[in-house]
Every structure is written in structure tokens, then in C-alpha cells.
Design a protein around this motif. Sequence first.
Motif, short mmCIF file in Angstrom:
data_model
loop_
_atom_site.label_atom_id
_atom_site.label_comp_id
_atom_site.label_asym_id
_atom_site.label_seq_id
_atom_site.Cartn_x
_atom_site.Cartn_y
_atom_site.Cartn_z
N GLY A 22 0.82 -1.20 0.00
CA GLY A 22 0.00 0.00 0.00
C GLY A 22 0.85 1.25 0.00
O GLY A 22 2.06 1.21 -0.26
N THR A 23 0.21 2.36 0.28
CA THR A 23 0.92 3.64 0.35
C THR A 23 1.37 3.86 1.79
O THR A 23 0.55 3.82 2.71
N ARG A 24 2.66 4.06 1.97
CA ARG A 24 3.24 4.19 3.31
C ARG A 24 4.11 5.45 3.38
O ARG A 24 4.66 5.89 2.38
N ARG A 25 4.26 5.95 4.57
CA ARG A 25 5.18 7.06 4.85
C ARG A 25 6.18 6.55 5.89
O ARG A 25 6.11 6.91 7.06
N PRO A 26 7.10 5.69 5.44
CA PRO A 26 7.99 5.04 6.42
C PRO A 26 9.04 5.98 6.99
O PRO A 26 9.60 6.80 6.27
N ARG A 80 8.54 8.19 -3.72
CA ARG A 80 8.33 9.60 -4.08
C ARG A 80 8.40 10.47 -2.85
O ARG A 80 8.45 9.99 -1.72
N ARG A 81 8.40 11.77 -3.10
CA ARG A 81 8.46 12.77 -2.04
C ARG A 81 7.08 13.39 -1.90
O ARG A 81 6.46 13.79 -2.88
N ASP A 82 6.60 13.45 -0.66
CA ASP A 82 5.33 14.12 -0.40
C ASP A 82 5.54 15.61 -0.62
O ASP A 82 6.40 16.22 0.01
N PRO A 83 4.77 16.25 -1.52
CA PRO A 83 4.99 17.66 -1.81
C PRO A 83 4.69 18.58 -0.62
O PRO A 83 5.21 19.69 -0.55
N ASP A 84 3.88 18.12 0.32
CA ASP A 84 3.52 18.96 1.46
C ASP A 84 4.63 19.09 2.50
O ASP A 84 4.89 20.17 3.03
N ASP A 85 5.28 17.95 2.82
CA ASP A 85 6.28 18.00 3.88
C ASP A 85 7.63 17.36 3.49
O ASP A 85 8.49 17.19 4.34
N SER A 86 7.78 16.97 2.25
CA SER A 86 9.03 16.40 1.70
C SER A 86 9.38 15.03 2.26
O SER A 86 10.47 14.53 2.01
N ARG A 160 16.53 9.62 -1.50
CA ARG A 160 17.48 10.75 -1.59
C ARG A 160 17.46 11.36 -2.99
O ARG A 160 17.52 12.57 -3.15
N LEU A 161 17.35 10.52 -4.02
CA LEU A 161 17.34 11.01 -5.41
C LEU A 161 16.11 11.88 -5.72
O LEU A 161 16.21 12.81 -6.52
N VAL A 162 14.97 11.56 -5.08
CA VAL A 162 13.77 12.36 -5.33
C VAL A 162 13.63 13.50 -4.32
O VAL A 162 12.65 14.24 -4.35
N GLY A 163 14.59 13.63 -3.42
CA GLY A 163 14.57 14.71 -2.45
C GLY A 163 13.66 14.47 -1.27
O GLY A 163 13.30 15.41 -0.55
N ALA A 164 13.30 13.22 -1.02
CA ALA A 164 12.44 12.90 0.12
C ALA A 164 13.28 12.75 1.38
O ALA A 164 14.42 12.29 1.33
N THR A 165 12.71 13.14 2.50
CA THR A 165 13.41 13.00 3.77
C THR A 165 12.93 11.76 4.50
O THR A 165 11.78 11.35 4.37
N VAL A 166 13.84 11.17 5.25
CA VAL A 166 13.52 10.02 6.09
C VAL A 166 13.87 10.44 7.51
O VAL A 166 14.97 10.92 7.77
N ASP A 167 12.92 10.26 8.41
CA ASP A 167 13.11 10.68 9.80
C ASP A 167 13.98 9.67 10.55
O ASP A 167 13.55 8.56 10.81
#
Length: 179
Positions: A22-26, A80-86, A160-167
Motif C-alpha cells: 500500500g501507500t506508506r510514509r515510512p 516519491r516525495r510528499d509535496p507537502d512535507d518532503s 534521496r534522489l527524489v529529495g524525500a526526507t527520512v526521519d
Amino acid sequence: MSLGDYLLYTGLFIAILATQLGTRRPDARRLLLPVGIVAGVGFKYLKEIPSGTTAHLIEAAGLAVGLLFGLASIALIQVRRDPDDSRLVTVAGWPYAALWTAAMALRMGFAYGSTHWFTHSLATFSAEHQVAPETYGTAFVLMVLAMIAVRTVGVLIRARLVGATVDFSALGIARRFAR
């Protein structure tokens, strides 16, 4: 394999897939948890790696198959990167689940077959080539470790390539490596 082993592997498989489909924000913890779980299983089974030329070839084959399945899983998961919070967003669907199911079926099928369908052939091969019985389990543990490690590293690289951050804030030691 014992019934307990079948149940352990099936439970791990279900848990890992359930956290990825599914769609996750890991965050880092969710990404690294499967690696930690499999590393723990590996610690149980990889205390002594069987030696010998054929044994090492079988173990290398397990590692190679794990790398291939890991690379295929990277291709089947969207990053992908969430456009709202990266933050990182992953999307894994049924093709991804089918790939992981095929890998699981391969391991379980071999384990079951080795004790029910082709026991004599495997025992003959193992005796002729001086392959310890533990070699096959080692190969499969290496396969799973490689598959999960490659998938995790691949997701982190693609993030990292799409500019997404991982907490990484919840993981002290991992935070140092992320810098």
C-alpha cells in the motif's frame, strides 16, 4: 525444517509484507525493522557457515538470488516525495507482493521438497559433494538478508534522489550514518 520454522518464516513474511504494501510514509525505524528482524534470524542460523567449495557455491547462489529479488523489488516499489512535507512515500502493490510471495514459495518449496519429494536426490548430491545439510538453510538466510538489505538500501537511495526526507530522529546510531 520443523513446524515452528515454517510458522516463524510465514509470520515474518506476513509481518514484513503487511508493513510494506500500500501507500506508506515510512520512517527510519519502519524501513530498518525488517532488516533487524532478519538479522536476528540470521544470528540464530549463521553462527557457523558451512565450508567447502560446493557449500560456498550454494551459499553464493543464495546470496545472488537474494540480490536479484532485492533489485526486482526495488523496481516494483514506487518511491516519491510528499509535496507537502518532503517526507518519503512508498507505494507497493500486488506485483510487489507477488514477487515476495514467489521468493517465499521458492524457499518453502525447497524446504518441504527436501524432506518429502527429493530427499534421496538431495542426500546423494550432498554426500557426493560433501555438502553439510546446514548449507541449504544458510543459503536461504543469506538470500533473505540480501533481498531485504538491497530493498531497504534501494528505497533509501531512491528517496534521496527524489529529495524525500527520512526521519532518523528516533534512531540514534542510524542518525549518524544518515548525515
